[in-house]
Design an enzyme around this catalytic site. Sequence first.
Site, PDB file in Angstrom:
ATOM      1  CD  GLU A  50      62.387  87.310  12.529  1.00 37.83           C
ATOM      2  OE1 GLU A  50      62.417  86.339  11.762  1.00 37.83           O
ATOM      3  OE2 GLU A  50      61.418  88.118  12.602  1.00 37.83           O
ATOM      4  CG  ASP A  61      55.254  95.782  10.851  1.00 38.25           C
ATOM      5  OD1 ASP A  61      55.223  94.545  11.035  1.00 38.25           O
ATOM      6  OD2 ASP A  61      56.287  96.412  10.599  1.00 38.25           O
TER       7      ASP A  61
END
Lengths: 278, 405
Positions: A50, A61
Site C-alpha cells: 500500500e 491518520d
Amino acid sequence: MTTRIDTRFAELKKQGRSAFVTFLMAGDPDPATSLEIVKALPKAGADVIEIGMPFTDPMADGPSIQAAGLRALKAGMTLKKTLELVHGFRKDDNATPIVLMGYYNPIYIYGVDKFLADAKTAGVDGLIIVDLPPEEDDELCLPAMKAGLNFIRLATPTTDDKRLPAVLANTSGFVYYVSITGITGAGAADSTAVSEAVARIKRHTKLPVCVGFGIRTPETARSIASHANGAVVGTALVDALRSSLDAEGRATGKTINAVAELTASLAEGVRGARAAAE
Amino acid sequence: MNIAKPNSYRSGPDERGHFGIFGGRFVAETLMPLILDLEKAYTDAKADPAFQTEMNGYLKHYVGRPSPLYFAERLTEHLGGAKIYLKREELNHTGSHKVNNVLGQIMLARRMGKKRIIAETGAGQHGVATATLCARFGLECVVYMGAVDVERQQPNVIRMEMLGAKVIPVQSGTRTLKDAMNEALRDWVTNVHNTFYCIGTVAGPHPYPTLVRDFQSIIGNETKVQMQEVEGRLPDSLVACIGGGSNAMGLFHPFLDDPSVEIFGVEAAGHGLTQLHAASIAGGRPGVLHGNRTYLLMDADGQIQDAHSISAGLDYPGIGPEHSWLHETGRVTYLSATDDEALAAFQLLSRLEGIIPALEPAHAIAKVMELAPKRPRDHLMVVNLSGRGDKDVPQVGEILRGKTK
C-alpha cells in the site's frame, strides 16, 4: 477481470499462508528514496504494497502518518509523482500488487477519469480512499471498477451486520478491516475481538479480509495473521523510516535498510502464522 | 452564473445531503453509522413538538432571545445612504450567534444519550457556547482549538476553562481552525461510542450543514417579524460575514425566496486577495474536505492551502456547501473585506454606536460602509452583528498601539 491482487491472494491460499501488507507514504522522505524503499519491499517479504498519497489534512491518520505526508509534500511530492513512482516500481516487478491509499480531494482535483486511466497505465491495482463511504460510490468507486481497478473498502468495528452488505456491495480485491475505532498508529489490536470480527465479515463475503491499525510487532502480526487473510502494518514502518532520517528530516545511508529490516522481521511473524480458516 | 435557477432556494438539500454538486458525506466508514444515527435523531426531533417547546424555553430564558433589531442611527447618518439595522446577536448569552446552534445540538445529544461533547473552535465563540451548555446540562466538554488561536483569543480560552471545558491546543498543520476540525474528527473516530461532535458551522458531512442552518434560522425568522413590526415590510438587503457561514446562513435562509431582498456574504480577504486570505469563494474552487464538497483554497495538486485572516473565526480555507451553491446559482453575492477594512469598521462602529463588534462581523460592517452610501435613504439594510468584540480587545489594542507608534 482478475487483478494482481486477486492473483496474489489465490497464490497465498495455495501456499496456505496469510499476506503481509505494508504501508508507506509516497515521497517520504523524498521521491527518489521512496522509490528505492518500495522496490526493496517485495524482497523483504511484503506480499501486497500500500502506498499513501500525501494529503495536507489526513483526518483519519495519527501523528506519524500525518508527519510522513508533510515530509513528502515538502519534498515536492504530488499525485502525478506518486503515479510515476508506481510506474518506476513496475519496471522491475510485475507481480506484487500495488494499492494506493489516501483521501479524495487530490484525485478529484486531478480529475477522476484521467486519474483512473493514468493509475491503470502506471500499474496500480487497487484504491483505498478513506473519505469515500458507500454513500458516495458514484464519485470514484463505480468508475474505478469500470476502469479495472479494485476498490477496497474499510470495514470498522462500527460497521454492524445491518450495514456490512452496503459496505461490501461494490468492494473488490480484499476487505480492509480496521481493528480499532481510532486513527492510524493508536491503540493495539485485540486478537480475540479481531478474530470474531473477521468471522463476522466472512459470513457476508468470499473476499479475503486483511486487518490493519494497531499492528506494530512481529508477535501481533503473527497473532492477527492467524485470524485473517492478511495483516497490514503502516505506522511502525513509517516510524522506522523516520528514525533513520537526519536532523533535517533527510534520508541517510540507513534509511532503506531500516525499513527493509523491519519489513523482514514483520514478514517472518506473518509467515509464522497458520493460514486463516476459509 | 453557471447553473439553472431552482424553483425554490429553500428546499435543499436532497436526501443524500447535496446542494447541487455541493455537500455530501465524505467521511471515514467509522463515522458513517454515527452520521446516519444523527440524521435519524434530528428527523425525529423535528417531528416532536416537545423538542421545539423545550428549545424555545431555553432560547427565551437562557439565551435571552429574541435579540433586538436595532436601528443604527448614527452609522446611517455617517454613511448617508441606506437605513442600517443591526441584528444584535452579540447580545445573546455567551456573546454571539453560536449559542443558537449549540443549544439545538446539545439537546439532540441528550436525546441520543451522549455524555461527552467535542467541538472545534476558531475565535473561541463556538467553544465558549459549547462549554456553557455542557456546564448547564452536566456534560463532559472537550474543545479543540488551533495553538495560534489559543494565543490570539486568550479571553475565550480562559472562559472555556472556567466553564469546566478542557481546551486542547492543536499543534498540527497551520494550527488554526482547519486543524482544530481535523483533530476533533480524529477524536470522534476514536471515541465513537460515547461522543457527540458539536460542529460550529454550516459545514461538515450531511446532516450538519442542514441542522446548523435550521438552528440558526431563528436569526432570519426574527428579523422578518421585527422588520415587519418597525417598517411594515421586508428589508431590501442583508449583509453578514462568512467563515464557515453559520451566522450568514441563519440570517439569509428565511429570505432566499423573497426575490426583492439583495443578499451579501462577506468573506475575509486577509492581507488582500492576491496575498494570504481566507476567501474561499473569491479565491478557491470546488473540492472535498471535512466531509463535504465545497469551495476551498487549495493548490494545483488539491493540497489545502493556509488561510489567513485577522479574525480567528474566519480563518478557514473553506465555506459551508450551501453557500457554494447559493454562489453558483447567483442568489447570494459574495464580497470580501481585508484585515485593514475590518479594523477600520471595528473602530467606526465602536465610536458611532457604542457597540464594540467582534472582528468577524466587523468584516460585514466594512462592506456596509461601501454598500450603504450607494443606496437610497429608504433602502432597509440589515447587518448581522454576530458577536461582540470583548474577546478581540487585547488583540486589536495591540495592533492599534503598534500602528500609532
